[in-house]
Enzyme design. Structure first.
Site, PDB file in Angstrom:
ATOM      1  N   PHE A 220      14.912  78.973  39.021  1.00 27.12           N
ATOM      2  CA  PHE A 220      14.850  79.961  40.117  1.00 27.12           C
ATOM      3  C   PHE A 220      13.464  79.862  40.774  1.00 27.12           C
ATOM      4  O   PHE A 220      12.691  80.806  40.819  1.00 27.12           O
ATOM      5  CB  PHE A 220      15.089  81.397  39.610  1.00 27.12           C
ATOM      6  CG  PHE A 220      16.333  81.563  38.776  1.00 27.12           C
ATOM      7  CD1 PHE A 220      17.557  81.810  39.377  1.00 27.12           C
ATOM      8  CD2 PHE A 220      16.281  81.463  37.382  1.00 27.12           C
ATOM      9  CE1 PHE A 220      18.707  81.973  38.606  1.00 27.12           C
ATOM     10  CE2 PHE A 220      17.423  81.617  36.600  1.00 27.12           C
ATOM     11  CZ  PHE A 220      18.640  81.871  37.210  1.00 27.12           C
ATOM     12  N   ASP A 289      12.825  82.927  36.454  1.00 27.61           N
ATOM     13  CA  ASP A 289      12.464  84.035  37.354  1.00 27.61           C
ATOM     14  C   ASP A 289      13.629  84.308  38.309  1.00 27.61           C
ATOM     15  O   ASP A 289      13.521  84.075  39.520  1.00 27.61           O
ATOM     16  CB  ASP A 289      11.185  83.668  38.125  1.00 27.61           C
ATOM     17  CG  ASP A 289      10.732  84.796  39.045  1.00 27.61           C
ATOM     18  OD1 ASP A 289      11.130  85.962  38.824  1.00 27.61           O
ATOM     19  OD2 ASP A 289       9.974  84.500  40.000  1.00 27.61           O
ATOM     20  N   CYS A 329      13.371  91.217  37.600  1.00 32.73           N
ATOM     21  CA  CYS A 329      12.861  92.114  38.642  1.00 32.73           C
ATOM     22  C   CYS A 329      13.885  93.202  38.966  1.00 32.73           C
ATOM     23  O   CYS A 329      13.840  93.810  40.034  1.00 32.73           O
ATOM     24  CB  CYS A 329      12.442  91.341  39.889  1.00 32.73           C
ATOM     25  SG  CYS A 329      13.748  90.336  40.575  1.00 32.73           S
TER      26      CYS A 329
HETATM   27  N1  SAH Z   1       9.963  82.021  41.000  1.00 30.80           N
HETATM   28  C1  SAH Z   1       9.851  82.228  42.426  1.00 30.80           C
HETATM   29  C2  SAH Z   1      10.647  83.387  42.940  1.00 30.80           C
HETATM   30  C3  SAH Z   1      12.117  83.322  42.572  1.00 30.80           C
HETATM   31  S1  SAH Z   1      13.130  84.377  43.517  1.00 30.80           S
HETATM   32  C4  SAH Z   1       8.380  82.370  42.781  1.00 30.80           C
HETATM   33  O1  SAH Z   1       7.523  82.449  41.885  1.00 30.80           O
HETATM   34  O2  SAH Z   1       8.056  82.393  43.968  1.00 30.80           O
HETATM   35  C5  SAH Z   1      14.707  83.959  42.961  1.00 30.80           C
HETATM   36  C6  SAH Z   1      15.242  82.617  43.455  1.00 30.80           C
HETATM   37  O3  SAH Z   1      16.450  82.377  42.739  1.00 30.80           O
HETATM   38  C7  SAH Z   1      15.610  82.563  44.925  1.00 30.80           C
HETATM   39  O4  SAH Z   1      14.862  81.513  45.519  1.00 30.80           O
HETATM   40  C8  SAH Z   1      17.114  82.209  44.952  1.00 30.80           C
HETATM   41  O5  SAH Z   1      17.431  81.226  45.924  1.00 30.80           O
HETATM   42  C9  SAH Z   1      17.325  81.636  43.583  1.00 30.80           C
HETATM   43  N2  SAH Z   1      18.665  81.766  42.991  1.00 30.80           N
HETATM   44  C10 SAH Z   1      19.491  82.816  42.995  1.00 30.80           C
HETATM   45  N3  SAH Z   1      20.574  82.580  42.219  1.00 30.80           N
HETATM   46  C11 SAH Z   1      20.405  81.349  41.697  1.00 30.80           C
HETATM   47  C12 SAH Z   1      21.160  80.535  40.782  1.00 30.80           C
HETATM   48  N4  SAH Z   1      22.300  80.960  40.244  1.00 30.80           N
HETATM   49  N5  SAH Z   1      20.677  79.323  40.466  1.00 30.80           N
HETATM   50  C13 SAH Z   1      19.514  78.877  41.007  1.00 30.80           C
HETATM   51  N6  SAH Z   1      18.752  79.601  41.843  1.00 30.80           N
HETATM   52  C14 SAH Z   1      19.199  80.810  42.189  1.00 30.80           C
END
Ligand code: SAH
Length: 386
Positions: A220, A289, A329
Site C-alpha cells: 500500500f 499501510d 488509519c
Molecule cells: N504508505 C503510503 C500511504 C498509503 S495510502 C505513504 O506512506 O504515503 C493507501 C494506499 O493503498 C493508496 O495508495 C491506495 O491506492 C492503496 N490501496 C488500496 N487498496 C489496495 C489494495 N487492495 N492493494 C494495494 N493497494 C491498495
C-alpha cells in the site's frame, strides 16, 4: 447574535471537553448555516460559542467555552498559534500540516504546506463561510505563492456543501517538488490523495528507517512514501499499490532520487502477499499501510479480518530478526483492537513477535485528548523473533 439551546446530555458532553454537539442534543436553534452562535444549556446557562451547521449531524462545533464570545481576530490568532507550533517543531521536511482542525481549535479546517504553497480543506459550513477570512490571514502569515482549496472530500456533502477544487490565492502548479528528510517527491496537490501526500506518516517513516535493512516490501505504497524513505538502507525494494497512477509516481520518484533498486508493481496487496508466499519470497523489512478498512462502526468486524489476513501473511514472509511496520488509519479500530488483531495474526502464523514501538500520527497532526476520533493512526513496529 444567533443562539442554540442544548439538552442536559449535550451539556455533559460539552463539559467533558468534546467540541461536537449532535443534532439530537439540540433543543432549539435560532441560527443560519455557518453562523457563530451562543450556546446555552436547557436552563439558560451559558456554555460557550460554536459554529452552527443546519445540515450535518454535528450541529455545533465549539469555538470557545464560558460566557464570552471569541475575540474578533480569533481565526487569525489561532492560525498564528498553529503555525508557530509547527515552526517550533523544526521538522526536517518542506511538506507538513500547518493546521489540524479541532486540535488547533479551528474545527474542520485543514491546512497543509507544500513548499511555497498551501492546500486548504474547509469541511463544515462554519469553516467554509469563513474561507475568505482564513485565506487572507494565511496569505498575511505565511506569504505563500498560492493557496489551493481541495474542497472535494465527500464529508462536505454531509454539510450540504459542494465538492470543488479551486485557487483561493496566487497560483498553484499541478506539480510541486517537496522534500522529506533526504527524499524528494513530486506532489500533485490538485489530484493527489488527501491534499497530495500522506503527511501524517512522516515520523513513522523516520522511525522505520532506524530498523530497515535487507529486502523491503512496502505494501500500500501510494507514491512510495515508505519505500523511498527506507530505500537507502535496503538492498532491494518492492513497492506495491493497486493504483496504476500511484505506481507511475513511485517509479518517477525513485528515478528522481536515483534509487535504481526500487521496483514498483500495480497489484492488489492481498493477492501479491499470497503470490509472494507461493514463490517462497522472503523479506527482512515489511511495511503495511492500508487505507482505512473500517470507514464506520458497522464495518469494524470485516476490517479486523482484513488487518489479520495481511499481517498474518506478512509475518510469514518475514525472516527471523526482521521488522514489520504495520499501520491502521481506521479511527473505529482502537489501538488495543489493532494490537489484539496483530497478536492473533502472530499466533496463527506460529511466530514469536516483540512489539518494539507503538506510534501514532506525526506531531504536526496532534490528537485532541478529549476527542478519541482524532487518534486515528496507529503504527506498530514489530520484530519477528522466530
Ligand atoms: N504508505 C503510503 C500511504 C498509503 S495510502 C505513504 O506512506 O504515503 C493507501 C494506499 O493503498 C493508496 O495508495 C491506495 O491506492 C492503496 N490501496 C488500496 N487498496 C489496495 C489494495 N487492495 N492493494 C494495494 N493497494 C491498495
Amino acid at each position: 447574535m444567533s443562539s442554540v439551546t442544548i439538552s442536559h446530555r449535550g451539556e455533559d458532553r460539552a463539559r467533558s471537553g468534546h467540541p461536537w454537539i449532535y443534532r439530537s442534543d439540540v433543543e432549539t436553534a435560532d441560527a443560519a448555516a455557518g453562523d457563530l452562535v451562543q450556546v446555552r444549556g436547557s436552563r439558560g446557562r451559558p456554555i460557550g460559542h460554536a459554529l452552527f451547521s443546519d445540515e450535518s449531524e454535528i450541529t455545533l462545533r465549539m469555538i470557545a467555552y464560558g460566557p464570552h464570545p471569541p475575540g474578533p481576530s480569533f481565526i487569525e490568532d489561532r492560525l498564528a498559534a498553529a503555525i508557530a507550533f509547527r515552526t517550533s517543531l523544526a521538522l526536517d521536511a518542506t511538506a507538513y500540516r500547518l493546521v489540524h482542525g479541532e486540535a488547533d481549535r479551528l474545527p474542520s479546517l485543514i491546512v497543509d504546506r507544500y513548499g511555497e504553497y498551501l492546500v486548504v480543506q474547509a469541511l463544515s459550513q462554519g469553516t467554509d463561510r469563513r474561507l475568505p477570512e482564513i485565506t487572507a490571514a494565511l496569505a498575511a502569515l505565511v506569504r505563500p505563492a498560492g493557496i489551493l482549496a481541495r474542497n472535494d472530500p465527500r464529508v462536505r456533502l454531509l454539510e450540504g456543501l459542494e465538492q470543488k477544487v479551486e485557487i483561493l490565492h496566487g497560483e498553484v502548479p499541478d506539480r510541486i517538488e517537496v522534500r522529506e528528510g533526504a527524499v524528494s517527491y513530486d506532489v500533485d496537490p490538485w489530484r493527489g490523495q488527501k491534499t497530495g501526500l500522506f503527511l501524517d506518516q512522516r515520523e513513522n517513516r523516520e522511525a522505520a528507517l532506524r530498523y530497515a535493512r535487507g529486502r523491503l516490501l512496502d505494501g500500500f505504497s501510494y507514491n512510495g512514501g515508505f519505500a523511498l524513505a527506507l530505500a537507502p538502507k535496503c538492498e532491494s525494494v518492492l513497492a506495491v499499490d493497486i493504483s496504476e497512477d500511484a505506481v507511475a509516481r513511485i517509479r518517477e520518484n525513485a528515478t528522481r532520487n536515483s534509487f535504481g533498486h526500487v521496483e514498483a508493481r500495480a497489484m492488489n496487496v492481498f493477492d501479491e502477499l499470497r503470490e509472494l508466499e507461493r514463490t517462497g519470497a522472503k523479506f527482512e523489512t515489511i511495511v503495511l499501510d492500508p487505507p482505512a478498512f473500517a470507514k464506520n462502526k458497522a464495518s469494524v468486524r470485516k476490517a479486523l479480518s482484513g488487518y489479520k489476513e495481511i499481517n498474518l501473511r506478512a509475518l510469514k514472509l518475514l525472516e527471523p530478526g526482521g521488522f514489520l511496520v504495520t499501520c491502521s488509519c481506521s479511527y473505529n479500530v482502537s489501538e488495543d483492537m489493532f494490537v489484539e488483531v496483530v497478536s492473533a495474526a502472530a499466533a496463527d502464523a506460529g511466530v514469536e513477535v516483540s512489539l518494539v514501538e507503538k506510534r501514532s500520527q506525526g506531531r504536526d497532526h496532534p490528537i485532541l485528548i478529549n476527542v478519541p476520533e482524532t487518534y486515528y493512526l496507529k503504527c506498530l513496529i514489530l520484530r519477528k523473533l522466530a
